[in-house]
Design a protein around this motif. Sequence first.
Motif, PDB file in Angstrom:
ATOM      1  N   GLY A  54       0.794  -1.216   0.000  1.00 13.04           N
ATOM      2  CA  GLY A  54       0.000   0.000   0.000  1.00 13.04           C
ATOM      3  C   GLY A  54       0.827   1.267   0.000  1.00 13.04           C
ATOM      4  O   GLY A  54       0.280   2.371  -0.130  1.00 13.04           O
ATOM      5  N   PHE A  55       2.150   1.134   0.131  1.00 17.03           N
ATOM      6  CA  PHE A  55       3.033   2.294   0.184  1.00 17.03           C
ATOM      7  C   PHE A  55       3.898   2.357  -1.070  1.00 17.03           C
ATOM      8  O   PHE A  55       4.079   1.358  -1.764  1.00 17.03           O
ATOM      9  CB  PHE A  55       3.915   2.239   1.429  1.00 17.03           C
ATOM     10  CG  PHE A  55       3.178   2.601   2.692  1.00 17.03           C
ATOM     11  CD1 PHE A  55       3.295   3.861   3.258  1.00 17.03           C
ATOM     12  CD2 PHE A  55       2.349   1.673   3.321  1.00 17.03           C
ATOM     13  CE1 PHE A  55       2.602   4.198   4.403  1.00 17.03           C
ATOM     14  CE2 PHE A  55       1.650   1.992   4.463  1.00 17.03           C
ATOM     15  CZ  PHE A  55       1.779   3.265   5.011  1.00 17.03           C
ATOM     16  N   ALA A  56       4.429   3.522  -1.306  1.00 17.60           N
ATOM     17  CA  ALA A  56       5.334   3.750  -2.436  1.00 17.60           C
ATOM     18  C   ALA A  56       6.691   4.182  -1.904  1.00 17.60           C
ATOM     19  O   ALA A  56       6.815   4.601  -0.744  1.00 17.60           O
ATOM     20  CB  ALA A  56       4.771   4.827  -3.356  1.00 17.60           C
ATOM     21  N   ASP A  57       7.697   4.081  -2.745  1.00 16.35           N
ATOM     22  CA  ASP A  57       9.000   4.636  -2.394  1.00 16.35           C
ATOM     23  C   ASP A  57       8.826   6.140  -2.185  1.00 16.35           C
ATOM     24  O   ASP A  57       8.230   6.835  -2.998  1.00 16.35           O
ATOM     25  CB  ASP A  57       9.985   4.365  -3.536  1.00 16.35           C
ATOM     26  CG  ASP A  57      11.419   4.721  -3.167  1.00 16.35           C
ATOM     27  OD1 ASP A  57      11.620   5.828  -2.623  1.00 16.35           O
ATOM     28  OD2 ASP A  57      12.316   3.918  -3.440  1.00 16.35           O
ATOM     29  N   GLU A  58       9.358   6.657  -1.083  1.00 10.30           N
ATOM     30  CA  GLU A  58       9.168   8.069  -0.749  1.00 10.30           C
ATOM     31  C   GLU A  58       9.714   9.006  -1.840  1.00 10.30           C
ATOM     32  O   GLU A  58       9.196  10.103  -2.027  1.00 10.30           O
ATOM     33  CB  GLU A  58       9.847   8.389   0.585  1.00 10.30           C
ATOM     34  CG  GLU A  58       9.003   8.066   1.797  1.00 10.30           C
ATOM     35  CD  GLU A  58       7.860   9.060   1.990  1.00 10.30           C
ATOM     36  OE1 GLU A  58       8.097  10.275   1.899  1.00 10.30           O
ATOM     37  OE2 GLU A  58       6.722   8.607   2.225  1.00 10.30           O
ATOM     38  N   ALA A  88       0.595   4.067  -2.701  1.00  6.03           N
ATOM     39  CA  ALA A  88       0.743   3.171  -3.853  1.00  6.03           C
ATOM     40  C   ALA A  88      -0.374   3.366  -4.886  1.00  6.03           C
ATOM     41  O   ALA A  88      -0.117   3.467  -6.092  1.00  6.03           O
ATOM     42  CB  ALA A  88       0.776   1.719  -3.375  1.00  6.03           C
ATOM     43  N   LYS A  89      -1.615   3.449  -4.425  1.00  3.80           N
ATOM     44  CA  LYS A  89      -2.733   3.608  -5.365  1.00  3.80           C
ATOM     45  C   LYS A  89      -2.683   4.978  -6.038  1.00  3.80           C
ATOM     46  O   LYS A  89      -3.020   5.108  -7.221  1.00  3.80           O
ATOM     47  CB  LYS A  89      -4.059   3.412  -4.640  1.00  3.80           C
ATOM     48  CG  LYS A  89      -4.313   1.968  -4.207  1.00  3.80           C
ATOM     49  CD  LYS A  89      -5.676   1.831  -3.551  1.00  3.80           C
ATOM     50  CE  LYS A  89      -5.939   0.378  -3.157  1.00  3.80           C
ATOM     51  NZ  LYS A  89      -7.269   0.228  -2.497  1.00  3.80           N
ATOM     52  N   HIS A  90      -2.272   5.962  -5.290  1.00  2.00           N
ATOM     53  CA  HIS A  90      -2.158   7.309  -5.855  1.00  2.00           C
ATOM     54  C   HIS A  90      -1.109   7.328  -6.975  1.00  2.00           C
ATOM     55  O   HIS A  90      -1.315   7.943  -8.023  1.00  2.00           O
ATOM     56  CB  HIS A  90      -1.781   8.290  -4.743  1.00  2.00           C
ATOM     57  CG  HIS A  90      -1.579   9.694  -5.210  1.00  2.00           C
ATOM     58  ND1 HIS A  90      -2.622  10.531  -5.564  1.00  2.00           N
ATOM     59  CD2 HIS A  90      -0.441  10.418  -5.394  1.00  2.00           C
ATOM     60  CE1 HIS A  90      -2.147  11.703  -5.932  1.00  2.00           C
ATOM     61  NE2 HIS A  90      -0.821  11.669  -5.847  1.00  2.00           N
ATOM     62  N   SER A 132      -7.031   9.192  -4.194  1.00  2.00           N
ATOM     63  CA  SER A 132      -6.652  10.203  -3.219  1.00  2.00           C
ATOM     64  C   SER A 132      -5.840   9.577  -2.088  1.00  2.00           C
ATOM     65  O   SER A 132      -5.500   8.397  -2.093  1.00  2.00           O
ATOM     66  CB  SER A 132      -7.895  10.918  -2.674  1.00  2.00           C
ATOM     67  OG  SER A 132      -7.515  12.038  -1.912  1.00  2.00           O
ATOM     68  N   LEU A 133      -5.498  10.410  -1.151  1.00  2.00           N
ATOM     69  CA  LEU A 133      -4.724   9.990   0.008  1.00  2.00           C
ATOM     70  C   LEU A 133      -5.539  10.304   1.249  1.00  2.00           C
ATOM     71  O   LEU A 133      -6.583  10.947   1.184  1.00  2.00           O
ATOM     72  CB  LEU A 133      -3.384  10.737   0.041  1.00  2.00           C
ATOM     73  CG  LEU A 133      -2.474  10.490  -1.166  1.00  2.00           C
ATOM     74  CD1 LEU A 133      -1.326  11.488  -1.171  1.00  2.00           C
ATOM     75  CD2 LEU A 133      -1.947   9.062  -1.179  1.00  2.00           C
TER      76      LEU A 133
END
Length: 742
Positions: free
Chosen positions: A34-38, A211-213, A232-233
């Motif tokens: 659910g997360f992305a690389d910052e 991640a979805k964003h 969205s976030l």
Amino acid sequence: MALALCCVLTLFGTAAAAEERKAPGDPLIAIHDGFADEKTCSSCHAEQAAAFAASHHARAMAVADEQSVRADFNGTRFEDVGIAADFFRRDDRFFVRTEGPDGRQSDYEVKYTFAYEPLQQYLIDLGGGRLQALDIAWDTRKQTWFWLGEGSAAKPGSTFHWTGPFYRWNRTCIDCHSTDPRANFQPQANEYKSSYVATGIGCQSCHGGGAKHVEWAKTKAGGVSADMADPSLAKVDVNTCFACHARRTRLVDGYRPGGAFLDHFSPALLRSDLYFPDGQILDEVFEYGSFQQSKMAKAGVTCFDCHRAHEGTVKAAGNALCTQCHAETAPERFASNDPSGAFDTPAHTHHPEGSAGALCANCHMPERTYMKVDPRRDHSFVIPRPDLSAIYGTPNACIACHVGKTNAWASESMDEWYGKGWRERPTIAHAFAAAARDDAAAIEKLRGFLADRQQPGIVRGSAIGEMTRLDGAAAADPDPLVRLGAAEAAANLPPELRPDVIGGLLGDETRAVRVAAIRVLGATPSLELLGDRRRAFEAAAGDLRGFVQANADSAEAQGTYGSFLFEQRRTDEAEKAFRQAITLDPTFSGARINLAELYRASGDNEKSEQAYAEAVAANPDLADLRYGHGLSLVRQKAMQEAIEELGAAVRLEPANTRYRMTAAIALDAVGRTEDAFGLFDPADSGGTTDADLLGTAIQIGLKLGRYAETLAFAEALAQLRPHDPRTAELVRQLQDAVRQGR
């Protein structure tokens, strides 16, 4: 977190990097589901990323290197209160030589920096995944090392030694200095496999997993037609801030920005060890508890009205920050809570323009220093009350600034400026100060707070806690903080009364309330409840298990669960929980006492005595352990050893009347009656308020025929029992005996 200020990465390149799941340089980074690389965020949001990169939030934690380490590691040395440490470098790495968990001097490599200003700490890997915060920190302003502790140095292996649980990053610090941190404690192996998305606080700490964003942005950037709207976030609101800026207990793992604060955390209320009687900050409580008391919070002011979200700085310098709202014309937003007026004038401040005394924050947000070098402002927005300071020792900005002046001087000055009406302004100080003294006169004032819906919820919830401690009152209320106060305070009621008072809170809509209620109702077996009450009990017990799982590495949480299980008569499970608590922190006396008492209640006096002996060996200077061990030895009929332990308890805590009385009874039981009577001082009898202690002294004194000294104890008892004819007759007889020279 290292956010590029100028470099803009392509979406596709950074997305590919995210798929690698690991980042070089920091082995704890892992891109969680659910997360992305910052680094992906800055490719589209360069302006916000650049602003954030300069903030203290962004520097909350970093891999130790030339850029992040601020302290002097060039062969410097620190010594204080028996603590010594040498700081040096080797092959571009940073080391400290100091006392380790075994008490021997060793070299330890600094792996991470922790915080940025006004102090910086350093994290050291002790194995098993444990990162420990060294308790010698660097003062970035004075450019010197200093010790964070108080008093004497803690012993190796103890809770407050730098190698102990209190300074463990995985347990104490992990929630708030990294992005989506996960402790991943492994109870069976007693080790950690911690990870996070970014080393420091990053975009997704406040906005949630992106991640979805990112996928949506890739689709949009590629020109691909898609019906998918921007997922969205998470909405960033005050709950996001309070998740870290509060003195709170974590209830469950996996808090996500936008989540309800009280469903994930249980905040500390206005306890006398945390707040002054007027609600000002005393211990390190951060901002939540003080801000909740303020008129600003009630009016709808949020953190973002004063603070820039990305920079972490205030929105305007000096009084311009306050006059955004506190101007002669009120903002429309606050029409129903009119903050207008002419405040930024010498007529109000009575200090020259531009002086320190003319700054709103200096008078209404006084600072208190924590961690020895870190001044933080109170967010309850009080007015200075030197009159209360004179009575209760509460802080006020007047004498904090005018060093050497008195509260009386400050009060007289305010009388001249504003008249005496300021002295009559409503305050919670009188009621809470009286409650802390167990003064029953406080009850009506506290009850008045509870009935007044204009009072902040945290004040009303704290008031009900004090009321219950004094007279058993409880309440149900629309405000969850009030219900939380009721649930916590019911612990002071007799167990048989608790189900009727707070049983309904087991099914409360707020997790913090449910967990508080189930902890208090542990002495009520669920089988005694019927229908919905039993189902609610079992569901709340599940919340309690979730709390324990979220704090699996906390000895205190394991001890709490052990007590609950013991009250539920699940003895084997309770023993296991107490043993786990002791494994996590061998010097945690509460778990050892509870384990010993579990054995005693189970009829195994030998195991009980052994458990107390182990506890004393780990904590020889704790009076309650020595006392409990003494009682366990009495049950074993080892009277000489018992007397030694009871005597140790008296020496360690001479003001404890229970310890003194029990030691005297034990001495008398083995024929050492003179020694027993020697534990009582007739000169101090007038100030004694413990009737049992006085009764024991009288009994032993009569046995020895020491009538003159015994008379002093009898007269003190008569003062406590003025209407007891037997005590009055005893005093008369002793007076006659003394007159006759007996």
